[in-house]
Write an enzyme that holds these catalytic residues in place. Structure first.
Site, PDB file in Angstrom:
ATOM      1  N   ASN A 118       0.875  -1.168  -0.100  1.00  0.00           N
ATOM      2  CA  ASN A 118      -0.105  -0.214   0.028  1.00  0.00           C
ATOM      3  C   ASN A 118       0.966   1.233   0.029  1.00  0.00           C
ATOM      4  OD1 ASN A 118      -2.943  -0.991   0.347  1.00  0.00           O
ATOM      5  ND2 ASN A 118      -1.476  -1.986   1.761  1.00  0.00           N
ATOM      6  N   GLU A 119       1.087   1.662  -1.152  1.00  0.00           N
ATOM      7  CA  GLU A 119       2.254   2.996  -1.454  1.00  0.00           C
ATOM      8  C   GLU A 119       1.336   4.173  -0.942  1.00  0.00           C
ATOM      9  OE1 GLU A 119       5.210   2.155  -1.866  1.00  0.00           O
ATOM     10  OE2 GLU A 119       5.706   0.912  -3.252  1.00  0.00           O
ATOM     11  N   PRO A 120       2.113   5.369  -0.782  1.00  0.00           N
ATOM     12  CA  PRO A 120       1.675   6.678  -0.544  1.00  0.00           C
ATOM     13  C   PRO A 120       0.454   6.897  -1.625  1.00  0.00           C
ATOM     14  CG  PRO A 120       4.207   6.655  -0.450  1.00  0.00           C
ATOM     15  CD  PRO A 120       3.547   5.272  -1.099  1.00  0.00           C
ATOM     16  N   THR A 128      10.481   2.228  -3.585  1.00  0.00           N
ATOM     17  CA  THR A 128      10.198   0.628  -3.339  1.00  0.00           C
ATOM     18  C   THR A 128      11.020  -0.109  -4.349  1.00  0.00           C
ATOM     19  OG1 THR A 128       8.027   1.159  -2.391  1.00  0.00           O
ATOM     20  CG2 THR A 128       8.410  -1.204  -3.035  1.00  0.00           C
TER      21      THR A 128
END
Length: 644
Positions: A174-176, A193
């Site tokens: 769950n990235e920014p 990442t």
């Protein structure tokens, strides 16, 4: 029953009370001395949960993570299964994520990872293992993700979710920008990442750009969450997550609203938390000399003043009034701190002969010392302390450089192929290495294939010859250059074997042979794959076993950094200034390691070449000393003495 994580952590500084100490923190966290100790505690909690569910005849539903953080947890769970009879027959697992696209057989897949580290070694039922499928057709992914969510729900929901954290603040993938209500889905990976994963994939171009991940809402529905973080490179994001505001820009901050979440950290990952970084802003402190040094350096940097210009008001206005009351006046504090830092500076890293050494970091006697410079890889010596290395030789000490690993996995296939072709053209098939077979292997090497023994030998020789070139340039005799090729490293893969008795025995033997007065070793533990830490532990173990020997009474251990991080000013016990010509000499020595130039295999999170990193860090240390009111130098290499 109390959770195992309620055990008191080993922390460096304590203020007046627990509530006051943690008042800036919005997530419960526990700090342990190291990741191994913490991982055992986490594994014990998981085992306790599994057994309690078994007693009730219920399934235990675990959400599992991948990456380096949980490996020791899985190792301990496997040990408990083998030695204590812990059964996983009632366990159902759901993994957080998987790269997309990614085949299960690929050794970079999380399917491969989980079976390698856990599932192949326990009695879990295969049908109870759930890992996102990286081979799913793109048009079927939406329904697949919905079904994954339903499978979790039908299993009764996640009883326990194990998490790591990325430098972007991602949990799972769950990235920014991920929403609090997000469910299992496909997501585009953040560039940071992919950079962090690039060393595992031999370059960022090989890192998948997408992944399937559980969503934030899926994770938040877990009954219990434990997030683990190890190492200084996680310290900044840990502070933002624990002390910052909730924001989708740092998805891990959503965990602040979870009723049963704990962050489990080692001391390095916790260093940026206010109670560790600036404990005087939290409450009353026990003012050790180390803490005084740390606080006064911080105060100088905050007020942009040199040490001798600090006033009583500066101390009082910045949470240090109790220190001022204890010491009497800013004048006394300033003079004492100035002298402490002044006494760390020396141009004689082996000690200055025929000189009063009561205020010098190293002993005057013996005037000519036997020195071992341990280097985890065949370039850490010149990267981290090339200038000091040169000074020790020029000042007449008997210096030995000892390369602990071959460093072969850091040589690209293209570089090896170039050397193999030259070798084949020049020598032919009669050489120790069959260059034609090496060329054939490299030209036909498949994705994720482990190098053949001959290819690994060639890559190791490339690094060995680069090391000889660099040390000759520094001025060292070939007879004083040693290569240990420690067995733990020689897997042909990024993943190494654990440190073993044979590794320790090899290190012990070289120390016993040389009988050093000084040992320099890499204390920089932020390299991407942990080789520095394993090499340092081998030295600690070897020196511990030799401690009863009389010659060890005169042996001092100095730790260097520089390839990845530098010591903070308050941590430095010896600061060795470099002149402009010595900085240039160091640069040229580093550049002899040509296979590590331009296209570094294991770049880490710093895009600069190693010679640039080292030079910038050395110059920045010199600037900091200058700004504190000490002498101005071109560059400084820094060392910390360690009592083994």
């Amino acid at each position: 029953m109390k959770s195992a994580l309620e055990i008191k952590p080993d922390i460096s500084y304590k203020s007046a009370g627990k509530f006051e100490e943690t008042r800036f923190e919005k997530i419960h966290n526990e700090i342990f001395k190291n990741s191994a100790e913490a991982s055992v505690i986490v594994a014990q909690e998981i085992a306790q949960l599994i057994r309690s569910k078994q007693e009730k005849g219920k399934s235990c539903v675990l959400g599992l993570a991948t990456g380096s953080s949980p490996i020791k947890v899985y190792e301990e769970l496997v040990r408990m299964h083998r030695e204590e009879g812990l059964s996983f027959s009632n366990v159902i697992t759901f993994n957080l994520d998987e790269y997309y696209p990614m085949s299960k057989e690929n050794n970079q897949s999380y399917h491969y990872f989980m079976h390698q580290h856990l599932f192949n070694h326990i009695d879990i039922k295969p049908e109870n293992v759930n890992i996102p499928d990286g081979t799913m057709a793109i048009e079927e992914l939406n329904q697949y993700c919905i079904d994954y969510e339903m499978n979790i729900k039908n299993a009764g929901g996640l009883d326990f979710q194990l998490l790591g954290i990325g430098r972007t603040g991602h949990v799972g993938f769950n990235e920014p920008g991920s929403h609090i209500n997000s469910g299992t889905r496909i997501i585009t990976l953040d560039h940071i990442t992919r950079v962090d994963a690039s060393s595992d994939f031999n370059g960022i171009d090989n890192v998948p750009k997408r992944a399937i991940t559980m969503g934030v809402s899926t994770i938040m529905r877990s009954k219990r969450i434990v997030l683990m973080a190890w190492g200084q490179n996680k310290a900044d994001i840990i502070k933002r997550t624990i002390q910052g505001d909730i924001s989708s820009e740092v998805p891990a901050t959503f965990l602040q609203n979870h009723p049963n979440a704990t962050f489990v950290l080692d001391q390095s990952a916790a260093v940026e938390l206010t109670r560790f970084k600036t404990p005087w802003l939290v409450g009353e402190c026990l003012w050790t000399q180390e803490l005084k040094s740390k606080a006064i350096v911080w105060l100088c940097q905050k007020t942009k003043q040199s040490i001798l210009k600090l006033t009583d008001r500066d101390y009082n206005n910045n949470g240090m009034s109790d220190l001022l009351a204890q010491e009497g006046s800013a004048y006394d504090l300033n003079i004492n701190m100035f002298n402490v830092l002044q006494h760390t500076i020396t141009g004689w890293p082996g000690g200055k002969p025929n000189t009063d050494d009561s205020h010098r970091p190293e002993r005057a006697n013996p005037a000519k010392k036997r020195v071992i410079l341990f280097s985890p890889h065949p370039d850490d010596d010149v990267i981290s302390m090339g200038g000091t290395f040169s000074k020790l030789i020029k000042q007449g000490h008997d210096v030995h450089v000892v390369y602990q690993t071959s460093g072969n996995i850091a040589v690209t296939d293209d570089e090896a192929l170039k050397f193999a072709e030259v070798g084949s053209d020049f020598i032919g098939a009669g050489a120790d290495i069959d260059f034609k077979s090496v060329i054939k292997f490299l030209n036909n090497k498949s994705e994720n294939q482990i190098d053949s023994l001959e290819v690994r030998k060639l890559k190791g020789l490339i690094r060995r010859r680069e090391s000889y070139a660099a040390t000759r340039y520094i001025g060292l005799k070939d007879t004083n250059t040693h290569f240990l090729d420690l067995p733990f490293y020689e897997t042909g893969q990024v993943k190494k074997n654990p440190l073993g008795p044979e590794d320790i025995a090899i290190v012990k033997d070289i120390i016993a042979t040389i009988k050093p007065h000084q040992v320099f070793a890499a204390g920089d533990l932020a390299d991407p794959h942990g080789t520095h830490e394993v090499c340092l532990n081998a030295i600690f173990a070897a020196m511990g076993q030799l401690k009863s020997q009389s010659y060890m009474d005169d042996c001092w251990l100095w730790l260097y950094r520089g390839a990845w991080h530098e010591w903070d000013i308050h941590e430095i016990d010896m600061a060795v200034p470099l002149s402009p010509s010595e900085v240039l000499l160091k640069r040229h020595a580093i550049l002899y390691h040509q296979s590590q130039k331009d296209r570094v295999m294991f770049q880490g999170n710093d895009s600069r070449e190693f010679w640039v990193r080292a030079e910038d860090r050395n110059k920045n240390t010199a600037i900091l000393y200058d700004e504190l009111g000490l002498a101005e130098y071109e560059a400084i290499e820094a060392f910390k003495r360690f009592d083994y």
